[in-house]
Design an enzyme around this catalytic site. Structure first.
Site, PDB file in Angstrom:
ATOM      1  N   LYS A   1     -32.169 -16.947  15.701  1.00 44.05           N
ATOM      2  CA  LYS A   1     -31.239 -16.349  14.724  1.00 44.05           C
ATOM      3  C   LYS A   1     -29.979 -17.188  14.706  1.00 44.05           C
ATOM      4  O   LYS A   1     -29.327 -17.361  15.728  1.00 44.05           O
ATOM      5  CB  LYS A   1     -30.914 -14.897  15.120  1.00 44.05           C
ATOM      6  CG  LYS A   1     -29.750 -14.283  14.313  1.00 44.05           C
ATOM      7  CD  LYS A   1     -29.477 -12.831  14.681  1.00 44.05           C
ATOM      8  CE  LYS A   1     -28.231 -12.292  13.984  1.00 44.05           C
ATOM      9  NZ  LYS A   1     -27.919 -10.889  14.340  1.00 44.05           N
TER      10      LYS A   1
ATOM     11  N   ASP B   1     -21.074 -13.346  11.541  1.00 38.50           N
ATOM     12  CA  ASP B   1     -21.592 -12.060  11.068  1.00 38.50           C
ATOM     13  C   ASP B   1     -20.432 -11.096  10.822  1.00 38.50           C
ATOM     14  O   ASP B   1     -19.953 -10.441  11.740  1.00 38.50           O
ATOM     15  CB  ASP B   1     -22.570 -11.469  12.095  1.00 38.50           C
ATOM     16  CG  ASP B   1     -23.177 -10.164  11.618  1.00 38.50           C
ATOM     17  OD1 ASP B   1     -23.024  -9.836  10.411  1.00 38.50           O
ATOM     18  OD2 ASP B   1     -23.825  -9.475  12.432  1.00 38.50           O
TER      19      ASP B   1
ATOM     20  N   LYS C   1     -18.221  -4.954   9.154  1.00 33.68           N
ATOM     21  CA  LYS C   1     -17.929  -4.486  10.507  1.00 33.68           C
ATOM     22  C   LYS C   1     -16.445  -4.125  10.581  1.00 33.68           C
ATOM     23  O   LYS C   1     -15.612  -4.833  10.011  1.00 33.68           O
ATOM     24  CB  LYS C   1     -18.182  -5.608  11.523  1.00 33.68           C
ATOM     25  CG  LYS C   1     -19.633  -5.890  11.808  1.00 33.68           C
ATOM     26  CD  LYS C   1     -19.763  -6.958  12.896  1.00 33.68           C
ATOM     27  CE  LYS C   1     -21.200  -7.394  13.080  1.00 33.68           C
ATOM     28  NZ  LYS C   1     -22.065  -6.380  13.676  1.00 33.68           N
TER      29      LYS C   1
ATOM     30  N   ASP D   1     -25.523  -5.295   7.547  1.00 35.19           N
ATOM     31  CA  ASP D   1     -25.197  -5.780   8.891  1.00 35.19           C
ATOM     32  C   ASP D   1     -26.471  -5.953   9.743  1.00 35.19           C
ATOM     33  O   ASP D   1     -26.418  -6.557  10.809  1.00 35.19           O
ATOM     34  CB  ASP D   1     -24.225  -4.801   9.558  1.00 35.19           C
ATOM     35  CG  ASP D   1     -23.508  -5.421  10.746  1.00 35.19           C
ATOM     36  OD1 ASP D   1     -23.616  -6.661  10.918  1.00 35.19           O
ATOM     37  OD2 ASP D   1     -22.847  -4.683  11.496  1.00 35.19           O
TER      38      ASP D   1
ATOM     39  N   GLU E   1     -28.746  -8.051   9.397  1.00 38.28           N
ATOM     40  CA  GLU E   1     -29.119  -9.278   8.679  1.00 38.28           C
ATOM     41  C   GLU E   1     -29.987 -10.204   9.526  1.00 38.28           C
ATOM     42  O   GLU E   1     -30.758 -10.994   8.984  1.00 38.28           O
ATOM     43  CB  GLU E   1     -27.847 -10.025   8.237  1.00 38.28           C
ATOM     44  CG  GLU E   1     -27.176 -10.929   9.293  1.00 38.28           C
ATOM     45  CD  GLU E   1     -26.690 -10.180  10.506  1.00 38.28           C
ATOM     46  OE1 GLU E   1     -26.453  -8.963  10.398  1.00 38.28           O
ATOM     47  OE2 GLU E   1     -26.553 -10.781  11.595  1.00 38.28           O
TER      48      GLU E   1
ATOM     49  N   ARG F   1     -32.581  -9.692  11.419  1.00 42.40           N
ATOM     50  CA  ARG F   1     -34.027  -9.477  11.254  1.00 42.40           C
ATOM     51  C   ARG F   1     -34.512 -10.054   9.922  1.00 42.40           C
ATOM     52  O   ARG F   1     -35.675 -10.412   9.791  1.00 42.40           O
ATOM     53  CB  ARG F   1     -34.338  -7.982  11.408  1.00 42.40           C
ATOM     54  CG  ARG F   1     -33.709  -7.097  10.373  1.00 42.40           C
ATOM     55  CD  ARG F   1     -33.687  -5.630  10.795  1.00 42.40           C
ATOM     56  NE  ARG F   1     -32.668  -5.364  11.824  1.00 42.40           N
ATOM     57  CZ  ARG F   1     -32.481  -4.189  12.412  1.00 42.40           C
ATOM     58  NH1 ARG F   1     -33.249  -3.160  12.095  1.00 42.40           N
ATOM     59  NH2 ARG F   1     -31.536  -4.030  13.315  1.00 42.40           N
TER      60      ARG F   1
HETATM   61  N1  BES Z   1     -25.036  -9.447  15.285  1.00 38.16           N
HETATM   62  C1  BES Z   1     -25.188  -8.042  15.353  1.00 38.16           C
HETATM   63  C2  BES Z   1     -25.597  -7.557  16.746  1.00 38.16           C
HETATM   64  C3  BES Z   1     -24.615  -7.806  17.862  1.00 38.16           C
HETATM   65  C4  BES Z   1     -23.725  -6.825  18.238  1.00 38.16           C
HETATM   66  C5  BES Z   1     -24.649  -8.994  18.569  1.00 38.16           C
HETATM   67  C6  BES Z   1     -22.847  -7.062  19.281  1.00 38.16           C
HETATM   68  C7  BES Z   1     -23.768  -9.225  19.612  1.00 38.16           C
HETATM   69  C8  BES Z   1     -22.871  -8.261  19.971  1.00 38.16           C
HETATM   70  C9  BES Z   1     -26.247  -7.557  14.362  1.00 38.16           C
HETATM   71  O1  BES Z   1     -26.379  -8.323  13.215  1.00 38.16           O
HETATM   72  C10 BES Z   1     -25.879  -6.182  13.933  1.00 38.16           C
HETATM   73  O2  BES Z   1     -24.818  -6.017  13.393  1.00 38.16           O
HETATM   74  N2  BES Z   1     -26.767  -5.218  14.177  1.00 38.16           N
HETATM   75  C11 BES Z   1     -26.548  -3.870  13.825  1.00 38.16           C
HETATM   76  C12 BES Z   1     -27.840  -3.309  13.283  1.00 38.16           C
HETATM   77  C13 BES Z   1     -27.696  -1.943  12.642  1.00 38.16           C
HETATM   78  C14 BES Z   1     -26.841  -2.031  11.389  1.00 38.16           C
HETATM   79  C15 BES Z   1     -29.076  -1.430  12.315  1.00 38.16           C
HETATM   80  C16 BES Z   1     -26.123  -3.123  15.088  1.00 38.16           C
HETATM   81  O3  BES Z   1     -26.617  -3.439  16.162  1.00 38.16           O
HETATM   82  O4  BES Z   1     -25.253  -2.270  14.972  1.00 38.16           O
HETATM   83 ZN    ZN Z   2     -25.900 -10.355  13.433  1.00 34.66          ZN
HETATM   84 ZN    ZN Z   3     -25.028  -7.822  11.670  1.00 38.67          ZN
END
Ligand code: BES
Ligand code: ZN
Ligand code: ZN
Length: 511
Positions: A273, A278, A285, A355, A357, A359
């Protein structure tokens, strides 16, 4: 990077800024570890007592400085903790690789600004030398290029990394000893490059810039490289990568790195990834959650490092690396919650949260990797906050569509000193991703969010292909202080596990 030399000299005569020794936690107080006999002798065999008086217990992470005994060419002795003393009566009676790595890392970091240090840690063979080398080279890492006057690691505000380390107990003419150090140098140089990429601010590391860096490095090491830009991605139907990148003025890329060995019998595919930043996109966020999101390309950085390391080591295995690079930004052209994307595999995905993204870009890269029918695919991603909640900030989660392969990956991680833990892919969570309008949605139940993400990815792995997914959201970026050989910031998580998997595959030990 710190220059390493193998040295058969005795500690007293060595011209250096410091002699590093090990101290372990014995049952009755600190004990001086093997390798430091000459130092202990110069203290009349009372070094353990001196260390205890100075407050040393031999605990992991502990560092004690003391003046070198009279007659030594080096002015100070640095005693680093090795944790519990190995049980002489048990089969496992040597200091573990990870204890050596951590101790060497702690010493190397503390010796920043020094020219030369001699490491007199317990060495019982090439394995120990490799571990000490890794610890030094990873522990000495610093990222200073953005500091005032920062160049070549010589920042005005910081100290230059330790310039040279002599490894006592290493034999310069022993092929196995030299080989262990050379392996450590190749792996840690690439791992430290991954750390640099992770630490580079997102305004200076767009998908195109990352792809350019990969191209240059690949050419240098005889790796074939193909870069799909946004036009090529559109032509190929990579709806996931394009959708995530749609909001950014920095267009996405898919990089394919192909390392082949003429005698290879197996083919591994690594997929990373690579979200260079992000922001969350339209599902933005909140402040407090986006400051470190330059780290969201850590999976791609790990894959890049592992493929180049495999090439440098000349491993007898074919390794393909896929870097799914995009920047996730909100704008008038960004993908919206409610949009439906047609993915590279042909499946449609309703984007319910922009968010989620990672996947989406991984789905396209996993399907692309599957088209070559490799023996196994391993993806690496800072995928979910949920995995961090589950396992904390030092352990990555391992999911797989094959129990035996998940164990192989977990054991490889264990072997190289990367904390990892197996996680399930519970079938019942699949229905939470059902969509009213598309084949599936990019979100499911909130509970078990890391597992839901794993189940989503599984949909894009080709039929019958063995696959594992490493969610490194926790360990990829160290927001706390440095520890062991792990610096603040980008850590290079999963690089050593991937390299180990390539080595095991080359040796025919994949299972
Ligand atoms: N990049 C984030 C996950 C992340 C969070 C990595 C903290 C490192 C530290 C990912 O893209 C994300 O935002 N995931 C969301 C998914 C949800 C919206 C289903 C999450 O984990 O909140
Ligand atoms: Zn991410
Ligand atoms: Zn994200």
């Amino acid at each position: 990077m710190t220059a390493l030399t193998l040295s058969t000299s005795a500690a007293p005569g060595l011209r250096a800024d410091a002699i590093v020794i090990g101290v372990a936690k014995g049952t009755k107080g600190p004990v001086v570890a093997p390798g430091a006999e000459a130092v202990d002798k110069a203290y009349d065999g009372k070094l353990a007592g001196v260390l205890e008086t100075l407050g040393a217990a031999g605990a992991e992470g502990e560092l004690t400085k003391l003046p070198a005994p009279a007659g030594f060419k080096a002015p100070i002795v640095v005693a680093v903790g090795l944790g519990a003393e190995p049980d002489a009566k048990s089969e496992d009676d040597t200091y573990g690789a990870e204890a050596l790595r951590k101790a060497a890392g702690v010493a190397a970091r503390a010796l920043a600004g020094s020219k030369k240090a001699a490491f007199a840690l317990p060495v019982d063979g090439p394995g120990a030398l490799g571990a000490i080398s890794e610890g030094i080279l990873l522990g000495a890492y610093s990222f200073d290029v953005y500091k005032e006057n920062g160049n070549g690691g010589k920042a005005k505000n910081g100290k230059a990394p330790l310039a040279e380390a002599a490894l006592l107990g290493g034999k310069p003419r022993d092929a196995a000893h030299k080989g262990a150090v050379a392996r450590a140098v190749a792996v840690t140089e690439e791992l430290n490059r991954a750390r640099d990429l992770i630490n580079t601010p997102p305004n200076d590391l767009t998908p195109a810039i990352f792809a350019g860096i990969a191209q240059t490095a690949a050419k240098e090491h005889g790796i074939k490289v193909q870069v799909l830009d946004d036009k090529a991605l559109a032509k190929g139907g990579y709806g996931g990568i394009l959708g995530v990148g749609a909001g950014s003025s920095a267009a996405p890329r898919l990089v394919k790195l192909t390392y082949t060995h003429p005698k290879a019998e197996k083919h591994l595919a690594f997929v990373g990834k690579g979200i260079t930043y992000d922001s969350g996109g339209i599902s933005l966020k909140p402040a407090g959650h986006n400051e470190t999101m330059k780290c969201d390309m850590s999976g791609a950085a790990a894959v890049f490092a592992a493929v180049v390391a495999a090439a440098r080591l000349g491993l007898e295995v074919n390794v393909t690396g896929w870097l799914a690079l995009a920047e996730n930004m909100p704008s008038g052209s960004a993908v919206r919650p409610g949009d439906v994307l047609r993915m590279y595999s042909g499946k449609t995905v309703e984007v319910l949260n922009t968010d989620a993204e990672g996947r989406l870009v991984l789905a396209d890269a996993l399907w692309a990797a599957s088209q070559e029918n490799p023996d196994a695919i391993v993806d690496v991603a800072t995928l979910t906050g949920a995995m961090m909640l589950a396992l904390g900030s030092r352990t990555f989660g391992v999911m797989a569509n094959d129990d035996a392969f998940r164990s192989v990956v977990h054991e490889a991680a264990d072997e190289v000193g990367e904390p990892a833990w197996p996680m399930p892919l519970p079938e019942h969570l699949r229905k939470g991703m059902e969509s009213q309008v598309a084949d599936l949605a990019n979100m499911g139940e909130r509970m078990g969010g890391g597992l839901v993400a794993g189940l989503f990815l599984r949909e894009f792995v080709g039929e019958g292909i063995t696959w594992a997914h490493l969610d490194i959201a926790g360990p990829a970026f160290n927001e706390g202080g440095p520890f062991g050989y792990t610096p603040k910031g980008g850590t290079g998580s999963a690089v050593r596990t991937l390299v180990r998997l390539a080595e095991l595959t080359a040796a025919g030990d994949l299972g």
